[in-house]
Design a protein around this motif. Structure first.
Motif, PDB file in Angstrom:
ATOM      1  N   LYS A   1      36.504  45.863  42.485  1.00  0.00           N
ATOM      2  CA  LYS A   1      37.458  46.512  41.688  1.00  0.00           C
ATOM      3  C   LYS A   1      37.053  46.435  40.190  1.00  0.00           C
ATOM      4  O   LYS A   1      36.846  47.469  39.509  1.00  0.00           O
ATOM      5  N   LEU A   2      36.726  45.209  39.966  1.00  0.00           N
ATOM      6  CA  LEU A   2      35.976  44.974  38.509  1.00  0.00           C
ATOM      7  C   LEU A   2      34.839  45.745  38.358  1.00  0.00           C
ATOM      8  O   LEU A   2      34.392  46.100  37.222  1.00  0.00           O
TER       9      LEU A   2
ATOM     10  N   TYR B   1      43.914  34.113  38.572  1.00  0.00           N
ATOM     11  CA  TYR B   1      43.329  34.445  39.985  1.00  0.00           C
ATOM     12  C   TYR B   1      44.161  34.904  40.906  1.00  0.00           C
ATOM     13  O   TYR B   1      44.182  35.956  41.573  1.00  0.00           O
ATOM     14  N   ARG B   2      45.301  34.144  41.317  1.00  0.00           N
ATOM     15  CA  ARG B   2      46.072  34.319  42.181  1.00  0.00           C
ATOM     16  C   ARG B   2      46.997  35.761  42.011  1.00  0.00           C
ATOM     17  O   ARG B   2      47.181  36.461  42.523  1.00  0.00           O
ATOM     18  N   THR B   3      47.389  35.605  40.732  1.00  0.00           N
ATOM     19  CA  THR B   3      48.253  36.611  40.432  1.00  0.00           C
ATOM     20  C   THR B   3      47.518  37.951  40.414  1.00  0.00           C
ATOM     21  O   THR B   3      48.100  39.055  40.836  1.00  0.00           O
ATOM     22  N   TYR B   4      46.040  37.910  39.843  1.00  0.00           N
ATOM     23  CA  TYR B   4      45.347  39.236  40.090  1.00  0.00           C
ATOM     24  C   TYR B   4      45.465  39.686  41.542  1.00  0.00           C
ATOM     25  O   TYR B   4      45.432  40.751  41.784  1.00  0.00           O
TER      26      TYR B   4
ATOM     27  N   SER C   1      39.212  37.508  49.454  1.00  0.00           N
ATOM     28  CA  SER C   1      39.745  37.353  48.083  1.00  0.00           C
ATOM     29  C   SER C   1      39.175  37.569  47.029  1.00  0.00           C
ATOM     30  O   SER C   1      39.437  38.664  46.371  1.00  0.00           O
ATOM     31  N   ALA C   2      38.112  36.658  46.412  1.00  0.00           N
ATOM     32  CA  ALA C   2      37.578  37.051  45.203  1.00  0.00           C
ATOM     33  C   ALA C   2      36.515  38.508  45.259  1.00  0.00           C
ATOM     34  O   ALA C   2      36.141  39.270  44.552  1.00  0.00           O
ATOM     35  N   LEU C   3      36.134  38.788  46.740  1.00  0.00           N
ATOM     36  CA  LEU C   3      35.274  40.074  46.863  1.00  0.00           C
ATOM     37  C   LEU C   3      35.904  41.207  46.490  1.00  0.00           C
ATOM     38  O   LEU C   3      35.371  41.969  45.741  1.00  0.00           O
TER      39      LEU C   3
ATOM     40  N   ASN D   1      47.323  39.168  44.116  1.00  0.00           N
ATOM     41  CA  ASN D   1      48.735  39.456  44.407  1.00  0.00           C
ATOM     42  C   ASN D   1      49.006  40.867  43.822  1.00  0.00           C
ATOM     43  O   ASN D   1      49.382  41.793  44.692  1.00  0.00           O
ATOM     44  N   GLU D   2      48.811  40.990  42.603  1.00  0.00           N
ATOM     45  CA  GLU D   2      49.247  42.271  41.895  1.00  0.00           C
ATOM     46  C   GLU D   2      48.380  43.494  42.330  1.00  0.00           C
ATOM     47  O   GLU D   2      48.868  44.524  42.438  1.00  0.00           O
ATOM     48  N   ASN D   3      47.060  43.063  42.687  1.00  0.00           N
ATOM     49  CA  ASN D   3      45.992  44.289  42.805  1.00  0.00           C
ATOM     50  C   ASN D   3      45.846  44.715  44.362  1.00  0.00           C
ATOM     51  O   ASN D   3      45.351  45.720  44.546  1.00  0.00           O
ATOM     52  N   PHE D   4      46.082  43.707  45.130  1.00  0.00           N
ATOM     53  CA  PHE D   4      45.933  43.761  46.595  1.00  0.00           C
ATOM     54  C   PHE D   4      46.893  43.478  47.373  1.00  0.00           C
ATOM     55  O   PHE D   4      47.576  44.329  48.001  1.00  0.00           O
ATOM     56  N   TYR D   5      47.239  42.287  47.485  1.00  0.00           N
ATOM     57  CA  TYR D   5      48.204  41.689  48.584  1.00  0.00           C
ATOM     58  C   TYR D   5      49.500  42.334  48.447  1.00  0.00           C
ATOM     59  O   TYR D   5      50.025  42.949  49.598  1.00  0.00           O
ATOM     60  N   SER D   6      50.316  42.369  47.436  1.00  0.00           N
ATOM     61  CA  SER D   6      51.626  42.790  47.178  1.00  0.00           C
ATOM     62  C   SER D   6      51.622  44.526  47.576  1.00  0.00           C
ATOM     63  O   SER D   6      52.284  44.693  48.274  1.00  0.00           O
TER      64      SER D   6
END
Length: 982
Positions: free
Chosen positions: A664-665, A789-792, A657-659, A794-799
């Motif tokens: 990326k950041l 957080y969840r949007t970030y 998740s945050a990792l 989803n948009e950058n990884f999961y989706s």
């Protein structure tokens, strides 16, 4: 496990290293060396004149018929002394039993044959069918056909037989051919010859006699010789240079047998007799002109193409006089023998000619080993026939056959999944197809079906729905047993197909005969067009994988399709960018070792009640080679675990998740491991946590306490909850759901932060696992990125990954029946936990934390982990820089006896036997994480190996530690390495 004998490997390397078959001088069939052997001589001396004729006769046998049929065959064997049997429908086990019985009563061992053009599946139930020859004609690598020949030979022998009436080497240059068509390698005579030779060599190198068929060429006819006598009116020059070309090449290459077709070919014999009965064609052309000395076999003597106007027995005599050596499917054996004897007595054919034919048949029997005949055992026959190597070869042949005829702007493999809203339509289907199920492994797709005869209103309703999608994937299905050149769609459905081909982003996969493309208006205008040749579960699975980049396409169309496509058309797709779903052999792993090892350990764990069930996924070289569900959702349940079920990942969330967000950041220069919590959360300035770098925090060397029991801080001394913590009903002040009867105060997160801030530090800076900082990471990601957080995530990884089940709060998107329950919590929530996170701290964070809270099925979790294993790249897109991954997955403080990387776990610095945290063979480069609920992910770049283990070992109680004492996960992990080595 050795998949091929040394002899086969040597032959394969000699045969296929760029050498052209035509460069060899004519090779004589190997069996001919036995025509005057001691064994053949001894048998000939024992045979009467009638029995020598009988050796030339092969009758039809079935393993799915009753005892009357068996007795009829036994009578023919005992009384008429026939030479062989051709087996048709039935089962492998029964066939072996019958052949053993028939051999037992035969004075001379029987020659057993079968039509297994595409493997035993052509005739026998529950056996493997390889692709039809039209699909094989699309394959560029003929070594695969050689290997198929080897495997078909092995299977034919295992069922007690010795001869395969294959390969078909007819050049199919007539799209309307009703009997050859998909059974042909195609319309290019050279390729037909090359592929026929490869297939033939594979079989004959394993001592199975083959017959090139149907001489002199059955490809250019629109009549089925089973029903009538086809006529071919081409001149001799055309027949000699085209139709007969493959037969010449196979004869030169040493084919053992040639099967003669029932054809009327005036240019070769003006008498009008079927070619099977033509001395001019068989003796004059095949034997004398082409120099063929091998076994000449008739096509079935019960077919209308030869029986019309000819009586049983008489027709067999005519076939022998014409030059055939072996009669297939003789209908009246006594009369056939009598008629041949009559011809001998009349001087029409000599006894010497019969003896020569008989010696050929006997020589074949010695060549295949019948001079040392032993009965076959039936034990394990189905398992042996459906072995892993055969299935892998079957899969590889399908992969290599798929032909991409259109790929505008390189639309496939599909990329940027987060930008796509995809619909799939199975046309000609009434329920969700295997094609659609396989597409769904890659991303979220909405599935629709439309019948062959769909009504205008049904089509109109579907068209309205499709307006909501920017990609449509259509599968054209047939579901008939054979891929004939037939279209069963109504005019309305055909019109609908033509309409959607005009849409800019429509992908068509045609699970039908390639000739059928010429009957579908505008199909050639689709953005993407894939020809899959046949409608099987395997072709559907592989077509779906091709669309998403599970493998590259390189098939070439073996026939021309009107003016739309030419033979040889076929595009190569750019690259493999995502998982393929394949077999262990495809990644160099022993399938039986892997399957048996994992099965054994999972059954042990389930039987010991260490877990009620689970899912295991193994990937190597970006290929999912094993994915299997075991057991039940819970011990007292009847719901079986499915591979698509979602599990609570527990602490695997820490690396999922945050990792990745912080990596990326970090790449963007917005986050540093040298900074502390206070650099991103000012609230922690002036705390004992200030200034401690994240490198130490993530390596669990920051002196943080392991955990805090936040929920216990909500209790009064009398056991009731403090007034500003929980209420029984939700409200604006108490919106955070813990359970149906527990709602947490909206500001309680501040108390958690406060507890973390005020918690004391350990005295010594050494490795001690702590999850405290992970509660803070979602807020840190939000503060840095400025996004939810969840949007970030989803948009950058999961989706982007297509990991549609990976996320928090699963009941928002999935029914609870797809979610596996965890603990029966009688301490805090006072109910069974099902659909919400197990970890108490995470649920008090609203179910969204970086220490726990993620749910996923194994397949979607594996996508993220494969991106890690690829050092930041998946699906053709880079998510995180490679150097970042290398640094973050490296042991940070080995000098302090700390194995940990940045959040990731690593193997113990020294192997600790059964107590080791990983498999013994896991490399020092490997990394991963485990979860409290019984989960584990582990990646090993040294072997490009990925292991995902999902379970709910905390059910019914977290006190159940049997999964640890059995050491199931690490033992299973070792199985993967052993499967690579064996």
């Amino acid at each position: 496990m050795r998949l091929f004998s040394l002899r086969s490997v040597i032959l394969c390397s000699i045969v296929f290293c760029g050498i052209q078959w035509s460069s060899f001088a004519q090779q004589q069939p190997e069996f001919l060396e036995y025509t005057n052997s001691k064994w053949v001589d001894s048998v000939m001396q024992q045979l009467s004149p009638n029995e020598r004729v009988a050796q030339l006769i092969m009758v039809a046998a079935y393993s799915n018929r009753d005892s009357q049929h068996k007795n009829e065959i036994l009578k023919l064997v005992k009384e008429q002394k026939i030479g062989g049997l051709i087996f048709f429908q039935g089962t492998a086990k029964k066939q072996v039993e019958l052949m053993n019985d028939y051999q037992l009563v035969s004075d001379v061992p029987l020659l057993g044959a079968i039509d297994a053009e595409w493997g035993l599946g052509m005739r026998l139930d529950n056996t493997i069918s390889f692709p039809y020859q039209m699909a094989l004609g699309a394959i560029e690598d003929d070594t695969l056909l050689y290997k198929m020949g080897e495997e078909v030979a092995r299977q034919v022998k295992r069922t007690g037989l010795h001869m395969n009436f294959a390969p078909v080497v007819d050049v199919n240059n007539n799209p309307n051919n009703p009997v050859i068509n998909y059974r042909s390698f195609g319309e290019n005579k050279i390729k037909v010859a090359e592929k026929g030779i490869a297939y033939m060599k594979g079989m004959q190198d394993q001592k199975i006699l083959t017959t090139a068929k149907h001489f002199p060429g059955h490809g250019d006819t629109d009549t089925d010789s089973h029903k009538a006598l086809p006529q071919i009116n081409h001149p001799f020059t055309r027949l000699d240079t085209l139709e007969m070309y493959p037969f010449k090449k196979l004869i030169d290459a040493g084919v053992g047998g040639v099967m003669v077709a029932h054809l009327n070919i005036p240019a070769l014999d003006s008498s009008g007799v079927p070619s099977t009965l033509s001395k001019k064609i068989i003796s004059g052309i095949l034997k004398e002109k082409l120099g063929f000395k091998g076994l000449i076999v008739t096509d079935a003597m019960n077919m209308k193409g030869v029986t019309t106007g000819n009586q049983p027995g008489v027709v067999d005599k005519k076939a022998i006089i014409a030059g055939n050596d072996l009669l297939e499917f003789t209908e009246d054996v006594p009369k056939a023998i009598a008629e041949v004897r009559k011809a001998i007595n009349q001087g029409i054919i000599s006894q010497a000619a019969i003896d020569e034919k008989c010696r050929k048949v006997l020589a074949v029997k010695q060549w295949v080993g019948l001079n040392n005949y032993e009965p076959l055992k039936t034990a394990n026959i189905d398992k042996e026939l459906n072995n892993s190597h055969a299935k892998y070869l079957q899969q590889k042949l399908v992969e290599k056959s798929l032909t991409v005829l259109k790929n505008d702007e390189e639309m496939i493999p599909l990329r940027r999944l987060d930008t796509l809203k995809i619909a799939s339509i199975s046309i000609g289907a009434e329920k969700q197809t295997e094609f659609q199920k396989s597409l769904g492994w890659y991303t979220k797709i909405d599935h629709f079906q439309i019948k062959n005869k769909a009504t205008a209103s049904q089509i109109s309703a579907l068209k309205k729905k499709l307006k909501n999608y920017n990609v449509v994937i259509a599968g054209l299905h047939d579901h008939s047993r054979f891929p004939r050149n037939v279209i069963r769609y109504s005019d309305q459905v055909l019109k609908f197909i033509a309409e959607i081909t005009q849409d800019e982003h429509t992908i068509f996969s045609v699970f039908k005969n390639p000739y059928s493309l010429n009957k579908i208006n505008k199909i050639e205008e689709a953005s993407v067009l894939i020809e899959a040749y046949q409608d099987s579960e395997l072709t559907q699975q592989k077509a779906a994988q091709l669309i998403f980049g599970g493998f590259k396409a390189d098939g070439k169309l073996p026939v021309s399709v009107g003016k739309k496509f030419k033979a040889g058309d076929g595009l190569e797709t750019s690259e493999k960018i995502r998982f393929s779903y394949t077999r262990p052999e495809d990644a160099g792993m022993n399938a039986d070792f892997l399957q048996n090892g994992i099965d054994s350990l999972m059954h042990q764990a389930i039987n010991a009640k260490a877990i009620p069930g689970g899912v295991v996924l193994v990937a190597k070289d970006e290929k999912i080679v094993f994915q299997k569900a075991y057991g039940l959702h819970k011990y007292s349940d009847t719901i079986k675990v499915k591979a698509s079920d979602l599990y609570d990942l527990a602490s695997v969330t820490k690396v999922s998740s945050a990792l990745p967000a912080l990596m990326k950041l970090h790449d963007e220069g917005k986050f540093s491991l040298e900074d502390g919590i206070d650099d991103y959360l000012p609230y922690f300035k002036n705390s004992n946590k200030a200034g401690i770098p994240f490198q130490q925090i993530f390596a669990h060397q920051a002196r943080f306490k392991p955990w805090i029991a936040y929920w216990q801080n909500t209790l009064r001394k009398n056991g009731s909850y403090k007034w500003n913590t929980f209420k029984k009903d939700s409200s604006a002040r108490f919106p955070i759901k813990i359970s149906d009867n527990m709602w947490l105060h909206r500001n309680y997160k501040k108390k958690i932060y406060k507890a973390i801030k005020k918690s004391p530090l350990e005295d010594k800076a050494e490795y001690k696992y702590s999850g405290l900082a992970f509660y803070l990471l979602p807020q840190i990601v939000e503060n840095i990125s400025g996004e939810d957080y969840r949007t970030y995530l989803n948009e950058n990884f999961y989706s982007k990954l297509g990991a549609t089940t990976l996320g928090y709060k699963p009941t928002e998107d999935f029914p609870v029946t797809r979610i596996v329950p965890t603990e029966n919590d009688f301490a805090f929530r006072h109910e069974p936990i099902h659909g919400s996170v197990h970890d108490e701290g995470a649920i008090m964070m609203g179910g969204v934390s970086a220490n726990a809270g993620l749910f996923s099925n194994a397949n979607d979790l594996a996508k993220l982990m494969q991106m890690y294993l690829n050092m930041g790249k998946y699906g053709g897109e880079r998510y995180i820089e490679e150097q970042t991954f290398k640094e973050w997955t490296k042991t940070q403080f080995p000098d302090n006896n700390n194995r940990r990387a940045i959040a990731f776990d690593k193997p113990n610095l020294e192997y600790q036997g059964l107590d080791n945290n990983t498999a013994k063979d896991a490399s020092t480069k490997s990394f991963g994480h485990t979860g409290f609920t019984g989960t584990m992910v582990w990646m090993d770049p040294a072997e490009n190996l990925l292991f995902v283990f999902l379970s709910n070992r905390v059910l019914p109680s977290r006190e159940n530690r049997r999964l640890y004492t059995l050491n199931t996960r690490t033992q299973m992990q070792q199985v993967l390495y052993d499967a690579i080595k064996n």
